[in-house]
Design a protein around this motif. Structure first.
Motif, PDB file in Angstrom:
ATOM      1  N   UNK A   9       5.030   3.233 -19.451  1.00  0.00           N
ATOM      2  CA  UNK A   9       5.404   3.169 -20.863  1.00  0.00           C
ATOM      3  C   UNK A   9       4.297   2.498 -21.663  1.00  0.00           C
ATOM      4  N   UNK A  10       3.730   1.430 -21.123  1.00  0.00           N
ATOM      5  CA  UNK A  10       2.643   0.731 -21.810  1.00  0.00           C
ATOM      6  C   UNK A  10       1.409   1.624 -21.939  1.00  0.00           C
ATOM      7  N   UNK A  11       1.117   2.389 -20.913  1.00  0.00           N
ATOM      8  CA  UNK A  11      -0.018   3.313 -20.966  1.00  0.00           C
ATOM      9  C   UNK A  11       0.195   4.371 -22.041  1.00  0.00           C
ATOM     10  N   UNK A  12       1.394   4.918 -22.097  1.00  0.00           N
ATOM     11  CA  UNK A  12       1.683   5.938 -23.101  1.00  0.00           C
ATOM     12  C   UNK A  12       1.530   5.370 -24.502  1.00  0.00           C
ATOM     13  N   UNK A  13       2.025   4.157 -24.715  1.00  0.00           N
ATOM     14  CA  UNK A  13       1.916   3.531 -26.031  1.00  0.00           C
ATOM     15  C   UNK A  13       0.455   3.303 -26.406  1.00  0.00           C
ATOM     16  N   UNK A  14      -0.355   2.963 -25.417  1.00  0.00           N
ATOM     17  CA  UNK A  14      -1.771   2.684 -25.684  1.00  0.00           C
ATOM     18  C   UNK A  14      -2.528   3.934 -26.126  1.00  0.00           C
ATOM     19  N   UNK A  16      -1.018   6.824 -27.404  1.00  0.00           N
ATOM     20  CA  UNK A  16      -0.241   7.703 -28.270  1.00  0.00           C
ATOM     21  C   UNK A  16      -0.944   8.033 -29.577  1.00  0.00           C
ATOM     22  N   UNK A  17      -1.749   7.116 -30.097  1.00  0.00           N
ATOM     23  CA  UNK A  17      -2.379   7.354 -31.389  1.00  0.00           C
ATOM     24  C   UNK A  17      -3.701   8.083 -31.323  1.00  0.00           C
ATOM     25  N   UNK A  18      -4.138   8.489 -30.153  1.00  0.00           N
ATOM     26  CA  UNK A  18      -5.447   9.109 -30.006  1.00  0.00           C
ATOM     27  C   UNK A  18      -5.344  10.627 -30.055  1.00  0.00           C
ATOM     28  N   UNK A  19      -6.418  11.240 -30.536  1.00  0.00           N
ATOM     29  CA  UNK A  19      -6.503  12.697 -30.444  1.00  0.00           C
ATOM     30  C   UNK A  19      -6.631  13.087 -28.975  1.00  0.00           C
ATOM     31  N   UNK A 159       3.013   8.460 -17.755  1.00  0.00           N
ATOM     32  CA  UNK A 159       2.590   8.221 -19.140  1.00  0.00           C
ATOM     33  C   UNK A 159       2.225   9.533 -19.823  1.00  0.00           C
ATOM     34  N   UNK A 160       1.564  10.423 -19.088  1.00  0.00           N
ATOM     35  CA  UNK A 160       1.202  11.724 -19.667  1.00  0.00           C
ATOM     36  C   UNK A 160       2.449  12.505 -20.059  1.00  0.00           C
ATOM     37  N   UNK A 161       3.497  12.430 -19.230  1.00  0.00           N
ATOM     38  CA  UNK A 161       4.723  13.131 -19.582  1.00  0.00           C
ATOM     39  C   UNK A 161       5.360  12.540 -20.836  1.00  0.00           C
ATOM     40  N   UNK A 162       5.364  11.213 -20.948  1.00  0.00           N
ATOM     41  CA  UNK A 162       5.912  10.585 -22.141  1.00  0.00           C
ATOM     42  C   UNK A 162       5.149  11.032 -23.385  1.00  0.00           C
ATOM     43  N   UNK A 163       3.832  11.122 -23.292  1.00  0.00           N
ATOM     44  CA  UNK A 163       3.023  11.571 -24.420  1.00  0.00           C
ATOM     45  C   UNK A 163       3.317  13.026 -24.754  1.00  0.00           C
ATOM     46  N   UNK A 164       3.471  13.829 -23.726  1.00  0.00           N
ATOM     47  CA  UNK A 164       3.732  15.247 -23.937  1.00  0.00           C
ATOM     48  C   UNK A 164       5.047  15.455 -24.660  1.00  0.00           C
ATOM     49  N   UNK A 165       6.027  14.637 -24.355  1.00  0.00           N
ATOM     50  CA  UNK A 165       7.349  14.789 -24.953  1.00  0.00           C
ATOM     51  C   UNK A 165       7.426  14.245 -26.373  1.00  0.00           C
ATOM     52  N   UNK A 180      -3.353  17.959 -30.794  1.00  0.00           N
ATOM     53  CA  UNK A 180      -3.118  16.960 -29.755  1.00  0.00           C
ATOM     54  C   UNK A 180      -2.857  17.604 -28.408  1.00  0.00           C
ATOM     55  N   UNK A 181      -2.317  18.810 -28.433  1.00  0.00           N
ATOM     56  CA  UNK A 181      -1.969  19.504 -27.201  1.00  0.00           C
ATOM     57  C   UNK A 181      -2.360  20.960 -27.338  1.00  0.00           C
TER      58      UNK A 181
END
Length: 245
Positions: A9-14, A16-19, A159-165, A180-181
């Protein structure tokens, strides 16, 4: 089924704001590992990888390792999705480790891939054909993967899955933002949303998405955008009873 660890979760948050967050996650995973690996991220709509989006290929071995699996329809990613569990092939010269994908192993070795470790991220309890995200580590020498590296890679996969969702997809007419995707990824996001809302398998969700697009004379990607980002809800499908898929 347990959720992602706090580290994921922390990785995804880190990121999340990037292209191109999936690419950043892949690169971050490669950097965080104690040994040297190449990292691939694939989103597959079926266990045969016939429908997939390649999200990331970080490192010299990843692009070829990912492409071979798609071209051949076999490999550690395919096996990991089918058996819904990690595939840790520490020596591609070992026939016992590669018996389900001997052609892939032979061609991978020709491209200096000597070990491959595929970690699937799967939701729910649907059959083996369920869609999934797979993070694969490729290495140019045989040998087991360190336990610490295995945990690190799984955290990055989660984390990648959290970002994808959760990652927004910018408007196509907005020149100031990069996508982004990959475009097709939103279709897989929509499949996940439909599957959750209507309690369907991903195969049934894809069929419902296609049927609605055909009925309303729209393309799949446009409809998927509406479902994921405009909160469009499809009509409930007819009750056809339990299925085996």
């Amino acid at each position: 089924m347990t959720g992602p660890r706090p580290e994921a979760v922390a990785l995804a948050a880190r990121h999340a704001g990037q292209a191109h967050p999936a690419r950043h996650i892949g690169e971050a995973c490669r950097t965080a590992l104690r040994s040297t690996y190449s990292v691939g991220l694939t989103l597959a709509a079926d266990a045969a990888l016939a429908q997939r989006v390649s999200l990331c290929a970080a490192g010299p071995l990843a692009a070829r390792g990912e492409t071979l699996q798609i071209n051949l329809g076999e490999g550690p990613c395919v096996q990991a999705l089918k058996q819904r569990a990690p595939v840790l092939a520490e020596d591609l010269d070992d026939p016992a480790a590669t018996r389900q994908w001997p052609v892939y192993a032979q061609q991978a070795r020709a491209h200096r891939i000597r070990a491959a470790f595929a970690l699937p991220v799967l939701n729910g309890t649907a059959p083996a054909q369920q869609a999934g995200l797979i993070l694969t580590l490729y290495r140019d020498h045989p040998g087991p993967i360190r336990e610490a590296d295995l945990h690190t890679a799984q955290d990055h996969a989660d984390a990648a899955e959290l970002l994808l969702l959760t990652a927004p997809v910018p408007r196509e007419d907005d020149p100031t933002h990069a996508w982004l995707l990959p475009t097709d990824a939103v279709v897989h996001q929509a499949i996940g949303v439909i599957s959750y809302r209507h309690r369907l398998t991903t195969g049934q969700a894809l069929a419902l998405l296609r049927a609605h697009a055909h009925t309303h004379n729209t393309d799949l990607t446009t409809l998927a955008h509406a479902i994921v980002h405009e909160h469009l809800t499809l009509p409930e499908p007819p009750d056809t009873g339990p299925t085996d898929s």
